[in-house]
Design an enzyme around this catalytic site. Structure first.
Site, PDB file in Angstrom:
ATOM      1  CB  SER A   7      -0.912   0.011   1.222  1.00  0.00           C
ATOM      2  OG  SER A   7      -1.447   1.315   1.367  1.00  0.00           O
ATOM      3  CG  HIS A  32      -3.855  -1.601  -1.739  1.00  0.00           C
ATOM      4  ND1 HIS A  32      -4.963  -2.334  -2.121  1.00  0.00           N
ATOM      5  CD2 HIS A  32      -4.260  -0.822  -0.704  1.00  0.00           C
ATOM      6  CE1 HIS A  32      -5.989  -2.015  -1.340  1.00  0.00           C
ATOM      7  NE2 HIS A  32      -5.592  -1.093  -0.472  1.00  0.00           N
ATOM      8  CG  ASP A  34      -5.168   2.359   0.784  1.00  0.00           C
ATOM      9  OD1 ASP A  34      -6.140   1.602   0.638  1.00  0.00           O
ATOM     10  OD2 ASP A  34      -4.050   1.976   1.187  1.00  0.00           O
ATOM     11  CG  MET A  36      -8.373   7.134   2.697  1.00  0.00           C
ATOM     12  SD  MET A  36      -7.448   7.145   4.241  1.00  0.00           S
ATOM     13  CE  MET A  36      -6.704   5.505   4.165  1.00  0.00           C
ATOM     14  CG  HIS A  65      -9.330   0.230  -0.707  1.00  0.00           C
ATOM     15  ND1 HIS A  65      -8.754  -0.054   0.516  1.00  0.00           N
ATOM     16  CD2 HIS A  65     -10.670   0.251  -0.497  1.00  0.00           C
ATOM     17  CE1 HIS A  65      -9.704  -0.196   1.437  1.00  0.00           C
ATOM     18  NE2 HIS A  65     -10.870  -0.009   0.845  1.00  0.00           N
ATOM     19  CG  MET A  67     -11.362   3.296   2.080  1.00  0.00           C
ATOM     20  SD  MET A  67      -9.806   3.211   2.972  1.00  0.00           S
ATOM     21  CE  MET A  67      -8.680   3.291   1.579  1.00  0.00           C
ATOM     22  CG  MET A 136     -11.855  -2.806   4.859  1.00  0.00           C
ATOM     23  SD  MET A 136     -10.357  -2.336   3.968  1.00  0.00           S
ATOM     24  CE  MET A 136      -9.357  -1.607   5.268  1.00  0.00           C
ATOM     25  CG  ASP A 174      -6.460  -2.908   2.777  1.00  0.00           C
ATOM     26  OD1 ASP A 174      -5.315  -2.700   3.210  1.00  0.00           O
ATOM     27  OD2 ASP A 174      -7.136  -2.055   2.167  1.00  0.00           O
TER      28      ASP A 174
HETATM   29  C1  DX5 Z   1      -6.541   1.358   5.456  1.00  0.00           C
HETATM   30  C2  DX5 Z   1      -6.062   1.110   4.052  1.00  0.00           C
HETATM   31  C3  DX5 Z   1      -4.972   0.109   3.980  1.00  0.00           C
HETATM   32  C4  DX5 Z   1      -3.723   0.557   4.692  1.00  0.00           C
HETATM   33  C5  DX5 Z   1      -2.970  -0.646   5.125  1.00  0.00           C
HETATM   34  O1  DX5 Z   1      -7.614   2.212   5.439  1.00  0.00           O
HETATM   35  O2  DX5 Z   1      -7.109   0.630   3.237  1.00  0.00           O
HETATM   36  O3  DX5 Z   1      -4.693  -0.260   2.648  1.00  0.00           O
HETATM   37  O4  DX5 Z   1      -2.891   1.355   3.896  1.00  0.00           O
HETATM   38  O5  DX5 Z   1      -1.890  -0.220   5.887  1.00  0.00           O
HETATM   39  P1  DX5 Z   1      -1.208  -1.166   6.948  1.00  0.00           P
HETATM   40  O6  DX5 Z   1      -0.651  -2.342   6.213  1.00  0.00           O
HETATM   41  O7  DX5 Z   1      -0.157  -0.285   7.545  1.00  0.00           O
HETATM   42  O8  DX5 Z   1      -2.257  -1.577   7.945  1.00  0.00           O
HETATM   43 ZN    ZN Z   2      -6.603  -0.307   1.217  1.00  0.00          ZN
END
Ligand code: DX5
Ligand code: ZN
Length: 215
Positions: A7, A32, A34, A36, A65, A67, A136, A174
């Site tokens: 990620s 990956h 993320d 948000m 991904h 969010m 998750m 994840d």
């Molecule tokens: C959390 C994200 C993950 C996150 C994982 O909201 O969707 O992808 O980056 O990070 P680690 O591996 O540090 O938990």
């Molecule tokens: Zn993620």
């Protein structure tokens, strides 16, 4: 062997190009990414211009991904900046089936993410249409959180559902993935391991990725 998807949320954003190059040289399979929005989750990460910049520096699969609320608003835009897999949250999608079809119509693989409190059984009627379930194993919003143990049970349940339906859906884990839980997750049925802080905060990220891959 699991698919390894580091990620980029945990990477050094002042050096995105060299972080991408490091991943290119590593055994990582996917990137990956993320996204948000500060509404669906209590944090804001980055959006299209940053993904576009990352895309310039890799040929690897971009696993995006989302969010964000109402993710269906941006399906074409994420395709345009290079997403290969686009994952929306079950909890953020009123018309999930329609969103999955729209993602596929853009030529991307369609993923659904489940929060820790969302039962796997809610996917029974869509599993045939889902290329990837992002399970998750922390509450979404932040990297570096502690892995939730109940995830193992959910992975087993989901694996059974996929097999019963004769579907090809991949199970991605994840949040909080480390060498301590990776093997048990793969044994429970996980196909893809996302790892953020465990990879990027390690002394030798390439070696950490290789170790996860060889698990
Ligand atoms: C959390 C994200 C993950 C996150 C994982 O909201 O969707 O992808 O980056 O990070 P680690 O591996 O540090 O938990
Ligand atoms: Zn993620």
């Amino acid at each position: 062997m699991p698919i390894i998807a580091p990620s980029l949320l945990a990477c050094d954003f002042a050096n995105v190009q060299s972080e991408c190059e490091m991943l290119n040289e590593s055994q990582a399979d996917w990137f990956h990414i993320d996204v948000m929005d500060g509404v669906f989750v209590p944090n804001i990460s980055f959006g299209m211009p940053v993904i576009e910049a990352m895309k310039k520096h890799t040929q690897k699969t971009m696993d995006v991904h989302l969010m964000i609320v109402q993710p269906e608003r941006y399906i074409e835009e994420f395709k345009a900046v290079g997403a290969d897999i686009l994952t929306v949250h079950y909890e953020a999608s009123t018309h999930l089936h329609r969103s999955l079809q729209a993602i596929k119509a853009e030529g991307m693989k369609a993923g659904v993410a489940l929060n820790p409190h969302t039962p796997v059984s809610l996917l029974e009627d869509t599993i045939q249409d889902i290329d990837l379930v992002c399970m998750m194993s922390v509450n979404p919003g932040f990297g570096g959180q502690k892995f939730i143990e109940n995830t193992y049970k959910k992975v087993s349940e989901l694996k059974e559902m996929i097999q019963k339906a004769n579907a090809q859906t991949l199970i991605e884990i994840d949040g909080g993935v480390t060498s301590d839980n990776a093997k048990a997750l793969v044994n429970a049925g996980a196909d893809v391991l996302v790892a953020g802080s465990f990879v990027f905060k390690s002394d030798n990220p390439k070696q950490t990725i290789a170790d996860l891959k060889a698990i």
